[in-house]
Scaffold this motif. Sequence first.
Motif, PDB file in Angstrom:
ATOM      1  N   GLY A  43     -19.622  -0.701 -13.986  1.00 21.71           N
ATOM      2  CA  GLY A  43     -18.756  -1.081 -12.907  1.00 21.71           C
ATOM      3  C   GLY A  43     -17.942   0.021 -12.626  1.00 21.71           C
ATOM      4  N   ARG A  44     -17.058   0.313 -13.794  1.00 22.70           N
ATOM      5  CA  ARG A  44     -15.874   1.245 -13.620  1.00 22.70           C
ATOM      6  C   ARG A  44     -16.335   2.717 -13.916  1.00 22.70           C
ATOM      7  N   TYR A  49     -21.515   1.274 -10.260  1.00 24.33           N
ATOM      8  CA  TYR A  49     -22.556   0.297  -9.855  1.00 24.33           C
ATOM      9  C   TYR A  49     -21.743  -1.023  -9.287  1.00 24.33           C
ATOM     10  N   ARG A  50     -22.128  -1.413  -8.149  1.00 22.14           N
ATOM     11  CA  ARG A  50     -21.893  -2.833  -7.546  1.00 22.14           C
ATOM     12  C   ARG A  50     -22.499  -4.136  -8.229  1.00 22.14           C
ATOM     13  N   SER A  51     -21.841  -5.018  -8.395  1.00 22.21           N
ATOM     14  CA  SER A  51     -22.481  -6.469  -9.095  1.00 22.21           C
ATOM     15  C   SER A  51     -23.588  -6.953  -7.966  1.00 22.21           C
ATOM     16  N   GLU A  77     -10.227  -6.413 -15.458  1.00 21.52           N
ATOM     17  CA  GLU A  77     -11.034  -5.532 -16.151  1.00 21.52           C
ATOM     18  C   GLU A  77     -11.057  -5.697 -17.527  1.00 21.52           C
ATOM     19  N   SER A 129     -21.068  -3.902 -19.036  1.00 18.10           N
ATOM     20  CA  SER A 129     -20.792  -4.409 -17.414  1.00 18.10           C
ATOM     21  C   SER A 129     -19.607  -3.692 -17.091  1.00 18.10           C
TER      22      SER A 129
END
Length: 87
Positions: free
Chosen positions: A28-29, A33-35, A14, A24
């Motif tokens: 995500g964190r 949201y997922r990649s 991370e 990004s």
Amino acid sequence: MIDLSSRPTLTASEVGQHSFCARSWWLGRVKGYRSVRRQNLAAGRAAHRAHGYLVMRYQRVQRIAHMVLLLAAVVAVLAMYLAWRAL
């Protein structure tokens, strides 16, 4: 006293992701949201797992080689001692 178990853990990957692209990491964190590149991530995990297996095999072979080398040295010293005693 601070309860560290309740604090979120920040992994090394991370930190790398944040230094590469803070947005990004935040998406995500923080936002969850997922990649969209899940296949790439899965392939990367598989490659890391395979590499780790090869490293473990190499280390095992290296330990065996060191033991064989030590055994050969002990046998050589013993053979020289027995040859010297026979004189």
